[in-house]
Write a protein that holds these residues in place. Structure first.
Motif, short mmCIF file in Angstrom:
data_model
loop_
_atom_site.label_atom_id
_atom_site.label_comp_id
_atom_site.label_asym_id
_atom_site.label_seq_id
_atom_site.Cartn_x
_atom_site.Cartn_y
_atom_site.Cartn_z
N GLN A 12 -0.02 5.59 -7.02
CA GLN A 12 0.30 4.92 -5.76
C GLN A 12 0.98 5.93 -4.85
O GLN A 12 1.96 6.56 -5.24
CB GLN A 12 1.17 3.71 -6.00
N GLN A 14 2.33 7.02 -0.81
CA GLN A 14 2.69 6.66 0.56
C GLN A 14 2.43 7.87 1.44
O GLN A 14 2.73 9.00 1.06
CB GLN A 14 4.16 6.27 0.63
N LEU A 17 -2.00 6.26 4.62
CA LEU A 17 -2.07 5.38 5.78
C LEU A 17 -0.65 5.24 6.33
O LEU A 17 0.31 5.24 5.58
CB LEU A 17 -2.60 3.99 5.38
N ASN A 19 2.77 3.78 7.28
CA ASN A 19 3.61 2.65 6.85
C ASN A 19 2.94 1.79 5.80
O ASN A 19 3.03 0.57 5.83
CB ASN A 19 3.99 1.78 8.05
N SER A 20 2.24 2.40 4.86
CA SER A 20 1.54 1.63 3.85
C SER A 20 1.45 2.43 2.55
O SER A 20 1.45 3.66 2.57
CB SER A 20 0.14 1.27 4.34
N VAL A 22 -0.90 3.08 -0.79
CA VAL A 22 -2.28 2.92 -1.26
C VAL A 22 -2.35 3.29 -2.74
O VAL A 22 -1.55 4.07 -3.23
CB VAL A 22 -3.27 3.79 -0.45
N ASP A 41 -5.93 -0.19 -0.17
CA ASP A 41 -4.65 -0.47 0.47
C ASP A 41 -4.07 -1.80 -0.04
O ASP A 41 -4.63 -2.41 -0.95
CB ASP A 41 -4.77 -0.46 1.99
N ALA A 42 -2.95 -2.22 0.53
CA ALA A 42 -2.25 -3.41 0.05
C ALA A 42 -3.08 -4.68 0.18
O ALA A 42 -2.92 -5.62 -0.60
CB ALA A 42 -0.92 -3.57 0.79
N SER A 43 -3.97 -4.72 1.15
CA SER A 43 -4.81 -5.91 1.33
C SER A 43 -6.07 -5.87 0.48
O SER A 43 -6.86 -6.81 0.49
CB SER A 43 -5.19 -6.07 2.80
N ALA A 67 4.96 -1.67 -3.90
CA ALA A 67 5.74 -2.04 -2.73
C ALA A 67 6.80 -3.08 -3.06
O ALA A 67 7.85 -3.12 -2.45
CB ALA A 67 4.82 -2.57 -1.65
#
Length: 141
Positions: A12, A14, A17, A19-20, A22, A41-43, A67
């Motif tokens: 994982q 940072q 992207l 502020n995200s 992945v 990504d988080a979604s 996160a």
């Protein structure tokens, strides 16, 4: 400091992207200075990007489990939530503060009542349990 060689499957990161965070799905090398990352990504959306060596200082590996982490002390959370409640009451007028307090107490009582009722229903010897009531009626599940 992070190196491109540290970007492996399941890591994982940072900084890919803005502020995200992945999760790397695959890393494919193109020479010694470029890695092609396939990430999620988080979604859950997949993405693909070429990462060059000059981006190493902007990347960071996340090791704490993502996160969101639920390893904090519960007592500190209760203390912070109580402080937040007091601050909210301070910002409200007297009438709003009384109403807020009554509503929160009511919700807390209802939650406790529902929780204790659920525990009673699970007890096979309880007169209010569904098993006992079914036995009294002569019907069984």
């Amino acid at each position: 400091m992070l190196r491109l060689e540290d970007l492996t499957k399941g890591t994982q990161v940072q900084g890919i992207l803005p502020n995200s965070i992945v999760a790397i799905v695959d890393a494919q090398w193109h020479g010694s200075d470029v890695v092609e990352l396939t990430y999620k990504d988080a979604s859950g959306t997949l993405g693909n990007e070429l990462v060059f060596r000059d981006r190493e200082p902007t990347l960071e590996i996340i090791t704490s489990g993502g996160a969101w982490s639920f390893t904090a002390d519960g007592a500190n959370f209760r203390l912070a939530s109580e402080a937040h409640r007091i601050r909210i009451e301070y910002e409200l007028s007297d009438l709003e503060a009384v109403l807020y307090k009554r509503v929160t107490e009511y919700v807390r009582e209802e939650f406790n009542r529902a929780e204790s009722q659920e525990l009673c229903d699970r007890s096979p010897c309880s007169p209010t349990s569904s098993r006992t009531q079914a036995a009294q009626r002569g019907t069984y599940c």
